[in-house]
Enzyme design. Structure first.
Site, PDB file in Angstrom:
ATOM      1  CB  CYS A  33      26.560  -0.211  -0.913  1.00 24.73           C
ATOM      2  SG  CYS A  33      25.383  -1.553  -1.261  1.00 24.73           S
ATOM      3  NE  ARG A  58      27.719   5.173  -2.186  1.00 23.99           N
ATOM      4  CZ  ARG A  58      27.650   6.200  -3.473  1.00 23.99           C
ATOM      5  NH1 ARG A  58      26.820   7.533  -3.796  1.00 23.99           N
ATOM      6  NH2 ARG A  58      27.335   4.866  -4.777  1.00 23.99           N
ATOM      7  CD1 TRP A 105      19.879  -0.537  -2.569  1.00 23.71           C
ATOM      8  CD2 TRP A 105      18.993   0.845  -0.032  1.00 23.71           C
ATOM      9  NE1 TRP A 105      19.141   0.735  -2.435  1.00 23.71           N
ATOM     10  CE2 TRP A 105      18.168   0.609  -1.296  1.00 23.71           C
ATOM     11  CE3 TRP A 105      18.812   0.878   0.702  1.00 23.71           C
ATOM     12  CZ2 TRP A 105      16.433   0.805  -1.464  1.00 23.71           C
ATOM     13  CZ3 TRP A 105      17.421   1.948   0.812  1.00 23.71           C
ATOM     14  CH2 TRP A 105      16.197   1.116   0.344  1.00 23.71           C
ATOM     15  CG  ASN A 131      28.527   1.830  -4.807  1.00 24.92           C
ATOM     16  OD1 ASN A 131      28.498   2.398  -4.762  1.00 24.92           O
ATOM     17  ND2 ASN A 131      27.378   0.633  -5.098  1.00 24.92           N
ATOM     18  N   GLY A 132      28.089  -2.076  -5.689  1.00 25.41           N
ATOM     19  CA  GLY A 132      27.535  -2.076  -7.574  1.00 25.41           C
ATOM     20  C   GLY A 132      26.654  -3.608  -7.564  1.00 25.41           C
ATOM     21  CD  GLU A 513       1.858  11.972  -1.582  1.00 23.66           C
ATOM     22  OE1 GLU A 513       1.837  11.370  -0.657  1.00 23.66           O
ATOM     23  OE2 GLU A 513       3.388  12.271  -1.510  1.00 23.66           O
ATOM     24  CE  LYS A 517       4.876  14.487   1.026  1.00 20.04           C
ATOM     25  NZ  LYS A 517       4.882  13.297   0.791  1.00 20.04           N
ATOM     26  CD  GLU A 520       4.671  14.896   4.433  1.00 19.07           C
ATOM     27  OE1 GLU A 520       5.016  13.899   5.753  1.00 19.07           O
ATOM     28  OE2 GLU A 520       4.917  14.486   3.813  1.00 19.07           O
ATOM     29  CG  HIS A 536     -22.132  18.484  -2.059  1.00 15.33           C
ATOM     30  ND1 HIS A 536     -23.597  18.702  -1.702  1.00 15.33           N
ATOM     31  CD2 HIS A 536     -21.781  18.479  -3.044  1.00 15.33           C
ATOM     32  CE1 HIS A 536     -23.633  18.444  -3.181  1.00 15.33           C
ATOM     33  NE2 HIS A 536     -22.809  18.007  -3.982  1.00 15.33           N
ATOM     34  CE  LYS A 635      11.441   8.076   4.503  1.00 15.85           C
ATOM     35  NZ  LYS A 635      10.861   9.174   3.669  1.00 15.85           N
TER      36      LYS A 635
END
Ligand code: G6P
Length: 640
Positions: A33, A58, A105, A131-132, A513, A517, A520, A536, A635
């Site tokens: 946040c 945040r 958040w 925030n918290g 993965e 990375k 992309e 093969h 995203k």
């Protein structure tokens, strides 16, 4: 790695958080946040909204402002991105010289207009942003309900607004000192009151807060970038401090109300760099946040004394867990790669057969399932269209769905029967990093938990797993030290057109993965192969100087992988090996080696992926690409 100036940025911008990590790890874990406050002659809402925009990293699931206008507190808030709030503001003519704002958040209560900050008391005299986490909000809420207060949100924060109303004695500072003594947990709080149009209060316990010092105006914010456009003179509030902020000055106090002398810190670095915590890109910041993100995902879920995993958020009963006869993991992109590792963990520990599917395939495939099939959907954002559609299809078929997601209140989190949140914090870079590692942690926790419930794990084994998990953040920290080696390797091979990633077993899953990375963000063509499958067909592509990244961490497959490495070396490949400290012999078969701290086979992907992320990052930087926003990608893919 960080430059000197950058580390200074991090020190100050993140100073508060780092100190708090030790002091208050659990509370700190879910804190994001962003908070902004302003008093002065500038258009207040512009200042606050500009500040919030700098703090969207945040959290960004809702935003709101409160402004003091004509001796009344007016609040506007909106679920979703800051732009939604801006749309609302555009059709309002609010004026004043004091305002506060918040970007959220979600932790307590789903993202919604009601749960957005600022929150108010019954009379509307106060507005607060927070925030918290207020740990004791439930007993306080009971107490305040009994005293006749009415609540309009599910948040822990609203409790504080009512508590202020209850304890208000006309003196805002003294009231907030008294309120501070009643609330437990981690917080930064900013409070405005209609009876005090020329001052407002900011308090800090654990969550970060800074005060920006201006000429005839002053600011408060969760982080320096929010105020840098207006001032470079800062008070960094220490843990347990509060500030009374007026147009013509700022007084600081302890949370007990004793005066504190603060030193002015002059910011010398630029705003963009500060927002990224001193890193050049969000991706690098997020790579470096992995030890903390892993720790946060583990927090509250490991009982190290009893050697147990606890997942109290799951509603699945012991009987239901025992009845599961198949598991289908469904996801896209990096989350699908996490699912591949999850299959191995779940099958090994629970002995339940697991299938892993790409969501866009699963939806259109005639999937065979039993009535006791558990579907696990994995999604960082919780909004990926194909994953969400697969979840809905499964629910329609009457299947039980468990979601692993990073976003509280996302569609996937709301619609699944059970939810495991990965507490990675907001991930901004398109290329997923900390979301992946925390998904692996969540899958490991789930595997251990199921195995314990099913009585398949001995107490010794459970203790061992818990210890290994608890040690992971520290090991991940060590792996970050390989960055200079990878930067050099990337510089040497930046003109490569094709790259191959090879490995066996879980090393192959990580290879997938790693190659994603690289593709992309660097746009270098990359393919991942099960090392034993190369001969093969793909071996035909290995010629002089072709880079091969060979991962060899699985003890039972080490010798076999070594043979495959020799095969590509014999065809002229330039090989970077990744293995454990101790497998020193690998150096004889490859051109360069990255040694990682020893880890058990199942958890190795959490560590081996980090050098691959760094490699992709440095290659992308060397090629001059837009690392955080690669071409053609998004995203969160909310279309089919
Ligand atoms: C996009 C992102 C990827 C991500 C995938 C799945 O393609 O660019 O990084 O892995 O979506 O996203 P999710 O939010 O469902 O994990």
């Amino acid at each position: 790695m960080l430059s000197c100036a950058a580390s200074e940025v991090r020190k100050l911008a993140g100073d508060c958080e780092h100190k708090d990590e030790q002091a208050n790890e659990e509370e700190q874990s879910k804190l994001m946040c962003g908070i902004v406050g302003y008093i002065g002659a500038k258009p207040v809402l512009d200042v606050v909204v500009n500040g919030l925009r700098k703090l969207e990293y945040r959290g960004y699931d809702s935003a709101g402002i409160a402004i003091l206008e004509d001796q009344r507190v007016k609040v506007l808030k909106s679920v979703g991105r800051l732009s939604n709030l801006e749309d609302k503001l555009a059709s309002n003519t609010l004026n004043g010289h004091l305002a506060i704002g918040h970007t959220r958040w979600a932790t307590h209560g789903k993202p919604s207009d009601e749960n957005s900050h600022p929150h108010q008391d019954c009379s509307g005299r106060f507005a607060i942003v927070h925030n918290g986490i207020v740990e004791n909000y439930l007993p306080l809420r009971e107490e305040l309900l009994a005293a006749g207060h009415q609540f309009s949100s599910e948040t822990d924060t609203e409790v504080v607004a009512h508590l202020i109303e209850e304890m208000y004695n006309g003196d805002l500072l003294k009231t907030m000192v008294a309120v501070g003594q009643r609330i437990r947990g981690a917080y930064s709080l900013v409070v405005i009151c209609k009876d005090h149009p020329d001052e407002f209060i900011a308090m800090r316990k654990s969550s970060p807060l800074i005060v920006g010092l201006g000429d005839g105006e002053n600011f408060v914010a969760s982080d320096i970038p929010a105020v840098l456009e207006y001032t470079r003179d800062i008070y960094v509030l220490d843990d347990g401090e509060m500030a009374m902020i007026r147009r013509d000055g700022v007084e600081c106090f302890t949370l007990d109300g004793d005066p504190v002398e603060k030193e002015v810190y002059k910011v010398t670095w630029d705003a963009v760099s500060a927002e990224r915590g001193g890193y050049d890109h969000f991706m690098m910041k997020e790579i470096h946040e992995q030890p903390k993100a892993i720790r946060d995902t583990l927090t509250g879920r490991l009982d190290e004394t009893a050697g147990q995993v606890k997942l109290p958020e799951l509603k699945l009963s012991t009987q239901e867990i025992n009845e599961i006869d198949r598991i289908h993991i469904v996801a896209c992109g990096t989350s699908w790669h996490a699912g591949l590792v999850g299959k191995s963990m779940l099958e090994k520990m629970t002995r339940i057969p697991v299938e892993v599917d790409i969501a866009s395939e699963y939806r259109y495939r005639d999937v065979l399932h039993t009535s006791n099939t558990l579907v696990i959907v994995i999604s960082q954002s919780g909004e990926t269209a194909d994953t969400l559609a697969a979840l809905r299809d499964c629910k329609k078929k009457g299947l039980r769905v468990l979601a692993i997601t990073n976003v509280v209140g996302s569609s996937v989190a709301r619609e699944a029967d059970d939810v495991l949140i990965t507490w990675a914090g907001p991930e901004i870079a398109v290329a997923s990093t900390k979301a992946y590692t925390t998904q692996l942690i969540a899958l490991c926790l789930l595997s251990i938990y199921f195995a314990q419930v099913k009585g398949l794990m001995s107490s010794d084994d459970a203790h061992d797993w818990v210890t290994q998990l608890a040690n992971l953040p520290q090991l991940a920290e060590q792996v970050l030290d390989t960055a200079p080696q990878l930067e050099k390797f990337a510089a040497d091979w930046v003109h490569a057109e094709d790259t191959f990633f090879i490995g066996r077993g879980l090393d192959f899953s990580v290879a997938l993965e790693g190659s994603l990375k690289l593709k992309e963000i660097s746009y270098i063509h990359a393919e991942a192969y099960a090392a034993g499958e190369l001969k093969h067909g793909t071996l035909a592509l290995i010629t002089d100087g072709v880079p091969v990244i060979a991962i060899a961490t699985q003890p039972h497959l080490y010798e076999k992988t070594l043979s495959n490495i020799k095969e590509v070396k014999a065809r002229g490949a330039f090989v970077l090996g990744i293995t454990w400290v101790g497998n020193q012999d690998l150096a004889h078969s490859v051109d360069e080696v990255i040694y990682l701290p020893q880890q058990c086979a199942e958890l190795s992907p959490v560590l081996t992926v980090i050098p691959l992320q760094l490699l992709a990052y440095y290659a992308a930087v060397a090629r001059g690409n837009d690392v955080d926003k690669p071409r053609n990608l998004a995203k969160s893919v909310t279309v089919e």
